[in-house]
Design a protein around this motif. Sequence first.
Motif, PDB file in Angstrom:
ATOM      1  N   GLY A  90       0.852  -1.187   0.000  1.00  0.00           N
ATOM      2  CA  GLY A  90       0.000   0.000   0.000  1.00  0.00           C
ATOM      3  C   GLY A  90       0.885   1.233   0.000  1.00  0.00           C
ATOM      4  O   GLY A  90       1.991   1.204   0.577  1.00  0.00           O
ATOM      5  N   ALA A  91       0.440   2.285  -0.687  1.00  0.00           N
ATOM      6  CA  ALA A  91       1.272   3.491  -0.774  1.00  0.00           C
ATOM      7  C   ALA A  91       0.418   4.740  -0.589  1.00  0.00           C
ATOM      8  O   ALA A  91       0.666   5.779  -1.190  1.00  0.00           O
ATOM      9  CB  ALA A  91       2.003   3.513  -2.119  1.00  0.00           C
ATOM     10  N   GLY A  92      -0.604   4.609   0.258  1.00  0.00           N
ATOM     11  CA  GLY A  92      -1.489   5.744   0.529  1.00  0.00           C
ATOM     12  C   GLY A  92      -0.978   6.577   1.698  1.00  0.00           C
ATOM     13  O   GLY A  92       0.212   6.553   2.016  1.00  0.00           O
ATOM     14  N   ASN A  93      -1.887   7.299   2.342  1.00  0.00           N
ATOM     15  CA  ASN A  93      -1.487   8.220   3.414  1.00  0.00           C
ATOM     16  C   ASN A  93      -0.800   7.496   4.566  1.00  0.00           C
ATOM     17  O   ASN A  93       0.241   7.938   5.053  1.00  0.00           O
ATOM     18  CB  ASN A  93      -2.718   8.944   3.975  1.00  0.00           C
ATOM     19  N   VAL A  94      -1.378   6.387   5.022  1.00  0.00           N
ATOM     20  CA  VAL A  94      -0.836   5.690   6.186  1.00  0.00           C
ATOM     21  C   VAL A  94       0.552   5.134   5.862  1.00  0.00           C
ATOM     22  O   VAL A  94       1.519   5.344   6.605  1.00  0.00           O
ATOM     23  CB  VAL A  94      -1.784   4.563   6.646  1.00  0.00           C
ATOM     24  N   ALA A  95       0.663   4.441   4.718  1.00  0.00           N
ATOM     25  CA  ALA A  95       1.960   3.869   4.330  1.00  0.00           C
ATOM     26  C   ALA A  95       3.013   4.962   4.169  1.00  0.00           C
ATOM     27  O   ALA A  95       4.178   4.779   4.560  1.00  0.00           O
ATOM     28  CB  ALA A  95       1.805   3.070   3.032  1.00  0.00           C
ATOM     29  N   SER A  96       2.623   6.087   3.599  1.00  0.00           N
ATOM     30  CA  SER A  96       3.593   7.169   3.372  1.00  0.00           C
ATOM     31  C   SER A  96       4.125   7.721   4.687  1.00  0.00           C
ATOM     32  O   SER A  96       5.337   7.937   4.837  1.00  0.00           O
ATOM     33  CB  SER A  96       2.942   8.307   2.578  1.00  0.00           C
ATOM     34  N   VAL A  97       3.217   7.954   5.642  1.00  0.00           N
ATOM     35  CA  VAL A  97       3.653   8.507   6.927  1.00  0.00           C
ATOM     36  C   VAL A  97       4.512   7.483   7.682  1.00  0.00           C
ATOM     37  O   VAL A  97       5.565   7.822   8.226  1.00  0.00           O
ATOM     38  CB  VAL A  97       2.431   8.937   7.771  1.00  0.00           C
ATOM     39  N   LEU A  98       4.081   6.224   7.688  1.00  0.00           N
ATOM     40  CA  LEU A  98       4.875   5.194   8.366  1.00  0.00           C
ATOM     41  C   LEU A  98       6.238   5.036   7.697  1.00  0.00           C
ATOM     42  O   LEU A  98       7.266   4.947   8.368  1.00  0.00           O
ATOM     43  CB  LEU A  98       4.125   3.859   8.360  1.00  0.00           C
ATOM     44  N   GLY A  99       6.243   5.013   6.380  1.00  0.00           N
ATOM     45  CA  GLY A  99       7.501   4.856   5.644  1.00  0.00           C
ATOM     46  C   GLY A  99       8.500   5.949   6.006  1.00  0.00           C
ATOM     47  O   GLY A  99       9.674   5.667   6.285  1.00  0.00           O
TER      48      GLY A  99
END
Lengths: 268, 268
Positions: B16-25
């Motif tokens: 997944g590369a949405g908001n959650v994945a981006s912030v965690l990444g």
Amino acid sequence: MRTDELGDAPSVVLIGAGNVASVLGAAFRAADVPVLAVYSATAERARLLAGSLACSCFWGDDFPSVAADIYLVSVSDRVCESVCAMLAGRGMVVAHTSGSVPLPSFSESESGVFYPLQTFTSGREVSLKEVPFFLESSSERALGVLRSLALRISSHVYDLDSARRSWLHLLGVLSSNFVNHLLALSEEICKSRGLEFPHLESLVRETVDKAFSLGPIAAQTGPAVRGDMVTLRRHEGMLAESLPHLLPLYTTISQSIIGRHGARENDG
Amino acid sequence: MRTDELGDAPSVVLIGAGNVASVLGAAFRAADVPVLAVYSATAERARLLAGSLACSCFWGDDFPSVAADIYLVSVSDRVCESVCAMLAGRGMVVAHTSGSVPLPSFSESESGVFYPLQTFTSGREVSLKEVPFFLESSSERALGVLRSLALRISSHVYDLDSARRSWLHLLGVLSSNFVNHLLALSEEICKSRGLEFPHLESLVRETVDKAFSLGPIAAQTGPAVRGDMVTLRRHEGMLAESLPHLLPLYTTISQSIIGRHGARENDG
């Protein structure tokens, strides 16, 4: 405007000794504004506030007749107009601090409104520096006196007519009383489910930060704005089973979000 | 626990590369957690996030087969379970970040939940240090790996079962999505009445401060908790005349406050 450019501080008599009067009184004292007297319907409250402000106090039928620039009336909305009218004719500006009571009109004295948009709770210290004050008067001179008073305790002082002030008061209900109630219901759910209310704090603070930086329309996330009816129905089912009194509120606000946004695709 | 006491950082593949994945990444990268690959359904999103994390990327039917400690699944709830099931059997811990999807159960791999209670909006940087993470796994070993990952980016890491996590998710709707919606409606009223939405900021921030210090029950103020029906009727009249679509929400929340508190005498 710097405080030393404001000239002599106007002197104040506080009518009322509740939360609003107490917070304003403490702020005036800290800003070297002379508070000459406090009046309350009950002796106990009058004495308490006058004691903390080191000024004279009056109560019951004994209204003060102290000479001051401003009589500032912070009493319940129900009696605000009659108290203001009773104080007219003494040569002072009579101003109230209510969001919803119109500008008093009487021929004997200058009248005004001195409305701080804030939620005040007894015993809690609030810095007024960032609190906006909304002023109104039919007299330019009185407006100047009220402005000089407000600028000593706040950096945000505006003129506002009674009609728009009543909307601001309604906005206070929506954005403060209602927001607090959602947090109260959240705390109730936490208690009933063995969860910790303080765990929500970071989320709520980020929500507010985001609303005031991105704007609340852009910041909206959650199942309703995504049109995620599966989650909405599951939440409604959980509430119906365990906390049915919360169901109307959950459904009404979800419907309001759907009505405001339509269904939007979003993974937030 | 200090980060240098946590041992080697677990390695992660983001699904997944949405908001959650981006912030965690971004948080993993800042905490020296190896992010080995990113997968998204669409090439564009996968490339964008993989680019910012300097890792390999996969999309469409090409699921990664990179060896990593954790495959972290941040996709929409609708497809979360099927994506998790598809990733099972590769020897990695498969954990999702959803509040409302239960702990996956499959025999081929250890499964887990890694749920940050926060609202994420694309393009907005969030510090995760104060964000609580709620973990679940049926395997003690996997739970340890997830805990070691969470403690690198947050100071608030807790174990929580799926049933209570689904209540936490509902609480997120109440205390974040609904609070934000009240602010969106407030902004709408401001615009329609020539008032400035930013003037509410100090009030809203004090409301939140007060709720988390005094508790929201003690902090409740406003006409509903006072039983001030005159003000409630006036507000309802204003809305009925100018913004009738807001009337059900105003009335429902006011009734909920009255139901919660009864009518209380208070001048706040």
